[in-house]
Scaffold this active site. Structure first.
Site, PDB file in Angstrom:
ATOM      1  N   GLY A   8       0.815  -1.210   0.000  1.00 12.97           N
ATOM      2  CA  GLY A   8       0.000   0.000   0.000  1.00 12.97           C
ATOM      3  C   GLY A   8       0.847   1.257   0.000  1.00 12.97           C
ATOM      4  N   ASP A  41      -1.481  -6.946  -7.767  1.00 12.56           N
ATOM      5  CA  ASP A  41      -2.874  -6.911  -7.346  1.00 12.56           C
ATOM      6  C   ASP A  41      -3.060  -7.924  -6.227  1.00 12.56           C
ATOM      7  OD1 ASP A  41      -5.589  -6.934  -6.999  1.00 12.56           O
ATOM      8  OD2 ASP A  41      -6.085  -7.395  -9.089  1.00 12.56           O
ATOM      9  N   LEU A  42      -3.158  -7.448  -4.998  1.00 11.05           N
ATOM     10  CA  LEU A  42      -3.244  -8.340  -3.845  1.00 11.05           C
ATOM     11  C   LEU A  42      -4.622  -8.958  -3.668  1.00 11.05           C
ATOM     12  CD1 LEU A  42      -1.133  -6.386  -1.184  1.00 11.05           C
ATOM     13  CD2 LEU A  42      -0.391  -8.060  -2.899  1.00 11.05           C
ATOM     14  N   GLY A  71      -4.936  -1.934   1.821  1.00 16.06           N
ATOM     15  CA  GLY A  71      -6.269  -2.311   2.281  1.00 16.06           C
ATOM     16  C   GLY A  71      -7.351  -1.582   1.526  1.00 16.06           C
ATOM     17  N   TYR A 157     -15.399  -5.378   5.892  1.00  9.83           N
ATOM     18  CA  TYR A 157     -14.265  -4.590   6.358  1.00  9.83           C
ATOM     19  C   TYR A 157     -13.958  -4.900   7.826  1.00  9.83           C
ATOM     20  CZ  TYR A 157     -11.265  -0.627   7.397  1.00  9.83           C
ATOM     21  OH  TYR A 157     -10.197   0.145   7.780  1.00  9.83           O
TER      22      TYR A 157
END
Length: 282
Positions: A8, A41-42, A71, A157
């Site tokens: 990130g 691309d996680l 995230g 989330y």
């Protein structure tokens, strides 16, 4: 100076952390879906594998630390529960498991995983979803989340951050992590003024909900100051920090849970804890 990986790293708190580390003279391997040292691309197994391999190649098999800041937030959309769980949970756990040998090769490596105060402020997060994620069953987790309809993304989330926090706590104290000299901890921010929050604030309905959320000290957190917390948690000063979830959220967690935590160990569970500790020490 050390070598650190930051996921990130292209924006928000990940970008601020990478900038702080570089300013302090460290080598940083940034990972992001946006332009970074490693573009990956996680949200997909292939993307996570590519990130793992590229970082291991770049660091030469030795990492002094890792910051898992990538995230996705709780934005609406049918596919969001899947994307959120893939990035926020598997995009942390799978990478750390693969990087563990490189972290163990360093002297007193430190890992900081970005959690969230949503773990304790979103009500009724289903335990079934948490258990599914911890068991590695993302499809089962998403099937349950979709039962929540419009609230599925928010639940995804909160569940992803709660599951990853529990993963951190359970793994941090084991032979493979603490026993290998790796300090594994989590940082749980509240509302931090990042591009993600700015986007939410641009929508009147979301802005109203955000401004009505209890933050005892008021306002929003600063990404640069959160980066300072991360740098501290990666430093020698944090050698004795292990398995902690540190809330930096303006007091929201304390507002909701003032009487819930800390809690003493139940007497009936002491024998099991002692057996685990003896097994760790052997």
């Amino acid at each position: 100076m050390g070598t650190y990986v930051v996921t990130g790293s292209a924006s928000g708190m990940g970008w601020a952390t990478a900038a702080r580390l570089r300013a302090n003279g460290h080598t940083v391997i940034g990972v992001d879906i946006q332009p970074a040292d490693v573009v990956a691309d996680l949200s997909t197994p292939a993307g996570r594998r590519a990130a793992v391999d590229a970082v291991l190649s770049a660091c030469g098999g030795r990492l002094d630390g890792a910051v898992l800041a990538a995230g996705l937030g709780p934005t609406p959309g049918r596919e969001q529960p899947t994307l959120i769980t893939e990035v926020n949970y598997f995009g942390v756990v799978e990478l750390l498991q693969a990087w563990q040998p490189a972290l163990a090769a360093a002297d007193r490596a430190k890992v900081v995983v970005f959690s969230s105060n949503s773990t304790t402020t979103i009500p009724a997060i289903p335990g079934r979803v948490i258990r599914a994620l911890l068991d590695g069953d993302g499809e089962k987790a998403v099937r349950t989340l979709r039962l929540f309809g419009p609230a599925a993304s928010s639940m995804a989330y909160g569940a992803s951050k709660l599951a990853v926090s529990r993963w951190v706590r359970s793994r941090a104290v084991t032979r493979n992590w603490a026993g290998a000299g790796i300090r594994l901890n989590a940082l749980a921010p509240g509302a931090i003024l990042t591009p993600l929050l700015e986007k939410q604030l641009s929508t009147p309905a979301e802005a109203k909900a955000i401004h009505s959320f209890p933050v005892p000290i008021g306002g929003f957190g600063d990404a640069g100051k959160l980066a300072d917390w991360v740098v501290f948690m990666l430093s020698d000063a944090a050698d004795f920090l292990c398995g902690s979830v540190v809330f930096v959220d303006g007091g929201s967690d304390a507002y909701f849970r003032a009487g819930d935590w800390p809690k003493s160990v139940p007497f009936w569970r002491l024998p099991a804890y002692l057996r685990r500790f003896r097994g760790f020490k052997q």
